[in-house]
Enzyme design. Structure first.
Site, short mmCIF file in Angstrom:
data_model
loop_
_atom_site.label_atom_id
_atom_site.label_comp_id
_atom_site.label_asym_id
_atom_site.label_seq_id
_atom_site.Cartn_x
_atom_site.Cartn_y
_atom_site.Cartn_z
N ILE A 60 33.32 10.01 -25.03
CA ILE A 60 33.81 8.94 -25.90
C ILE A 60 35.00 8.31 -25.23
O ILE A 60 35.92 9.00 -24.78
CB ILE A 60 34.20 9.49 -27.29
CG1 ILE A 60 32.97 10.10 -27.99
CG2 ILE A 60 34.80 8.40 -28.16
CD1 ILE A 60 33.29 10.77 -29.32
N CYS A 61 34.99 6.98 -25.12
CA CYS A 61 36.13 6.24 -24.58
C CYS A 61 36.49 6.74 -23.18
O CYS A 61 35.63 6.84 -22.30
CB CYS A 61 37.30 6.32 -25.56
SG CYS A 61 38.66 5.19 -25.21
N THR A 62 37.74 7.09 -22.97
CA THR A 62 38.20 7.52 -21.65
C THR A 62 37.79 8.94 -21.30
O THR A 62 38.15 9.45 -20.24
CB THR A 62 39.73 7.39 -21.55
OG1 THR A 62 40.33 8.02 -22.69
CG2 THR A 62 40.15 5.92 -21.49
#
Length: 330
Positions: A118-120
């Site tokens: 998720i995301c970074t």
């Protein structure tokens, strides 16, 4: 009967692997969204737990520490491993990660577990070598940094999520919700995913290929937006709806409406309408016994041929094959 059935029900095991500097919202998303996916009897399809290297506390970006119940042994037993977003530390500074974390992720992937970020969290997967030779995404604001640290990975920062089958990546913040709902939909069909979305009070589906909201602020006056017109169009998917009809409903010129619409959705009205019709057709195929011709009519494609062409271009299968696949999963 209930007790016997419960004894044979084995939920899908999910390990959420947090590293130092974990993003608080990303950390809680899998448990919240996947935990909302349940059988008609109320049993959870997914058993979600959190772990860290050594089971040690890690710092979050929200000013609190995470005290997990498990160490990396959880990753070794999981069916799916999810890495939430992270700010700071080796993954974001020099493209490195704790060797124990990297080994656990590689081992999980090698034995067939599904691995997600998720995301970074994509920086962690990249540092572990799991994105080599793959297409991936992350939060658009960190695209430049990602490319500098991992120049050989094909990064697409303009989509919400990318599903490569065994490895999945998503963009920032709310895109993690989209990815988790996509997983529920893939594993158990639209009906389960839609009920999970309602439980979480979030939209049930945003296409992974939809653009991230890059520097596109929400309109200051919702009354002048296109949300009401989009809902009006959703109720008329079986009817011909032209751009001028949409603009007239919103009481805007075609040019003004198109500009507002794209700023709010990241799509042109035509692209959005086609996406809505395709998703509605998929839902009808998964949850009804309507013929392909009836599904085509009710979703606005007009003919079975047009629906077949669209569905094959979108997911690579015919309507009948799609129905068989999702009915068997459900």
């Amino acid at each position: 009967m209930r007790n016997n059935r419960a004894m044979t029900f084995a939920p899908h095991r999910v390990a959420v692997l947090a590293v130092d500097g974990v993003v608080g919202l990303d950390l809680g998303t899998p448990a919240q969204v996947l935990g909302a996916a349940r059988t008609p009897d109320g049993d959870r399809f997914y058993a979600v737990s959190t772990c860290t290297a050594g089971g040690h506390p890690v710092r979050s970006t929200a000013g609190f520490q995470v005290l997990p119940d498990h160490g990396l042994e959880l990753v070794a037993a999981a069916d799916t491993v999810i890495v939430p977003g992270v700010h700071g530390g080796g993954p974001m500074t020099d493209g490195t990660v704790d060797p124990a974390v990297a080994a656990a992720l590689r081992d999980a992937h090698a034995r067939g577990a599904r691995v997600m970020s998720i995301c970074t969290g994509a920086f962690v997967l990249a540092a572990a070598g799991l994105l080599d030779g793959r297409r991936a995404t992350t939060h658009w604001a960190y695209a430049g940094l990602f490319r500098r640290l991992h120049p050989t990975i094909e990064l697409d920062p303009e989509v919400l999520f990318i599903d490569s089958g065994d490895v999945l990546t998503s963009a920032g913040v709310a895109a993690g919700i989209d990815l988790c709902l996509h997983v529920v939909r893939t594993d158990h069909g639209s009906d389960v995913a839609n009920r999970a979305a309602r439980r979480c009070v979030v939209p049930p589906w945003r296409d992974g290929g939809q653009a991230q909201y890059i520097e596109r602020p929400v309109p200051r006056d919702p009354a002048n937006g296109t949300a009401a017109t989009r809902e009006w169009a959703r109720q008329r998917l079986h009817e011909p709806v032209a751009l001028r009809d949409l603009a007239a409903h919103a009481r805007m010129s075609v040019r003004t409406f198109t500009r507002h619409f794209r700023s709010e959705t990241g799509l042109s009205p035509a692209q959005w309408l086609l996406q809505q019709r395709t998703d509605h057709a998929r839902l009808l195929l998964e949850t009804t016994d309507l013929s392909v011709e009836q599904v085509a009519h009710r979703s606005g494609f007009g003919t079975a041929t047009a629906l077949r062409q669209r569905l094959h271009g979108r997911v690579g299968v015919s309507p009948s094959a799609y129905r068989r696949a999702f009915r068997s999963r459900a």
